[in-house]
Each structure stands twice: as C-alpha cells, then as structure tokens.
Design an enzyme around this catalytic site. Structure first.
Site, mmCIF file in Angstrom:
data_model
loop_
_atom_site.group_PDB
_atom_site.id
_atom_site.type_symbol
_atom_site.label_atom_id
_atom_site.label_comp_id
_atom_site.label_asym_id
_atom_site.label_seq_id
_atom_site.Cartn_x
_atom_site.Cartn_y
_atom_site.Cartn_z
ATOM 1 C CG ASN A 1 83.052 28.590 48.989
ATOM 2 O OD1 ASN A 1 83.951 27.753 49.305
ATOM 3 N ND2 ASN A 1 82.874 29.890 49.516
ATOM 4 N N GLY B 1 79.508 25.701 50.013
ATOM 5 C CA GLY B 1 79.167 26.930 50.514
ATOM 6 C C GLY B 1 78.954 28.133 49.628
ATOM 7 C CG HIS C 1 82.567 35.094 44.400
ATOM 8 N ND1 HIS C 1 81.210 34.508 44.137
ATOM 9 C CD2 HIS C 1 82.547 34.582 45.674
ATOM 10 C CE1 HIS C 1 80.640 33.924 44.876
ATOM 11 N NE2 HIS C 1 81.563 34.032 46.070
ATOM 12 C CG HIS D 1 85.864 33.798 48.915
ATOM 13 N ND1 HIS D 1 84.998 34.488 50.023
ATOM 14 C CD2 HIS D 1 84.965 33.139 48.152
ATOM 15 C CE1 HIS D 1 83.668 34.102 49.705
ATOM 16 N NE2 HIS D 1 83.698 33.264 48.755
HETATM 17 P P1 5GP Z 1 80.098 32.440 48.505
HETATM 18 O O1 5GP Z 1 79.366 32.180 49.836
HETATM 19 O O2 5GP Z 1 79.197 32.698 47.408
HETATM 20 O O3 5GP Z 1 81.618 31.682 48.349
HETATM 21 O O4 5GP Z 1 80.619 33.995 48.905
HETATM 22 C C1 5GP Z 1 79.628 35.123 48.802
HETATM 23 C C2 5GP Z 1 80.283 36.294 49.650
HETATM 24 O O5 5GP Z 1 79.568 37.517 49.255
HETATM 25 C C3 5GP Z 1 80.183 36.134 51.019
HETATM 26 O O6 5GP Z 1 81.312 35.912 51.728
HETATM 27 C C4 5GP Z 1 79.193 37.217 51.501
HETATM 28 O O7 5GP Z 1 79.731 37.727 52.708
HETATM 29 C C5 5GP Z 1 79.398 38.142 50.489
HETATM 30 N N1 5GP Z 1 78.238 38.943 50.161
HETATM 31 C C6 5GP Z 1 77.258 38.726 50.051
HETATM 32 N N2 5GP Z 1 76.191 39.675 49.738
HETATM 33 C C7 5GP Z 1 77.203 40.695 49.762
HETATM 34 C C8 5GP Z 1 77.060 42.209 49.429
HETATM 35 O O8 5GP Z 1 76.056 42.695 49.160
HETATM 36 N N3 5GP Z 1 78.021 42.902 49.318
HETATM 37 C C9 5GP Z 1 79.250 42.432 49.488
HETATM 38 N N4 5GP Z 1 80.396 43.333 49.336
HETATM 39 N N5 5GP Z 1 79.632 41.171 49.892
HETATM 40 C C10 5GP Z 1 78.338 40.391 49.945
#
Ligand code: 5GP
Ligand code: ZN
Length: 113
Positions: free
Chosen positions: A86, A92, A99, A101
């Site tokens: 994302n 999102g 990172h 996914h």
């Molecule tokens: P994004 O929305 O930026 O693509 O993905 C961020 C991801 O990080 C989300 O899927 C969310 O669940 C995960 N995430 C957020 N905070 C933490 C955390 O403290 N530990 C872990 N392991 N994952 C997290």
C-alpha cells in the site's frame, strides 16, 4: 525517529519475527487479514515504495524474494498467495515505513478492495 517498524526492528516494541537477515525482517501482522499475514520490512527506513531510489533496487527485489520464500515455506505456492504494497494513505497505507504484505490461506478476489 518515531517509527513503529523501526522500533520493532530495534526490538523496542515486541513482534513475532519469522525472518531476519542483514537487509530485512519479517513479522506476523498484529491484525491478520488471512490465515497467513506476514509483513516483510526493510531495515532501512523508506517511507513508502515511492520513496525508493535507484540505489534501493536490490533491496526491493530482496523484499519480494523473501516474501515468496516465506510463502513457499508455509505451503502456499500451490494455492496461491498475495503480496501487497500500500503506497500512501489513499491506498490504505497506515504505517509509513515501507513493507510488503504476504497474505495466504484463503481465496483472494480481484480487483482488490
Ligand atoms: P499498511 O496499512 O501500512 O499497509 O499496513 C500496516 C500493517 O501493520 C497493518 O496490516 C497492521 O495490522 C500492521 N500493524 C500495525 N501495528 C502493528 C504492530 O504493532 N505490530 C505488528 N506486528 N503489526 C502491526
Ligand atoms: Zn521506520
């Protein structure tokens, strides 16, 4: 720097690590959206994919290769798995440290939501 994933990489905040190497780590997502939901994270703080420069090209490939390896280790190759990046809040992104996914273990639809 006040970055959640930098803190996780530095072991200041706990996480379930599933991979670690010189350039990247992988952890279990805290709020999994599939039976397998991993995050492959570069040690280098890049805000987003669009923050990557020519010098980061090898690193980007590394993240994808590690993601595929982790998926294969979990037996996801035959049924398929999904990798997602994302980029930006509008797409999102909620953690502003690049990172990848890696999601698997259930059917996926196209186009994604
Ligand atoms: P994004 O929305 O930026 O693509 O993905 C961020 C991801 O990080 C989300 O899927 C969310 O669940 C995960 N995430 C957020 N905070 C933490 C955390 O403290 N530990 C872990 N392991 N994952 C997290
Ligand atoms: Zn960071």
């Amino acid at each position: 720097m006040d970055c959640l994933f930098c803190k996780i990489i530095d072991r200041k905040i706990p996480a379930q690590f599933v991979h670690e190497d010189e350039h990247a780590v992988a952890i279990q997502d805290i709020n999994p959206q599939a039976p397998v939901h991993l995050l492959v994270i570069p040690r280098k703080h890049l805000v987003a994919l669009s923050d990557a420069a020519a010098q980061d090209q090898m690193l980007l490939g590394h993240l994808l290769r590690i993601g595929a390896e982790l998926a294969r280790e979990r037996g996801l190759e035959a049924q398929g798995f999904r990798t997602v990046i994302n980029n930006g809040a509008g797409a999102g992104q909620t953690v502003f440290h690049l990172h990848v996914h890696v999601l698997g273990g259930r059917p996926f639809h196209w186009p994604p939501g």
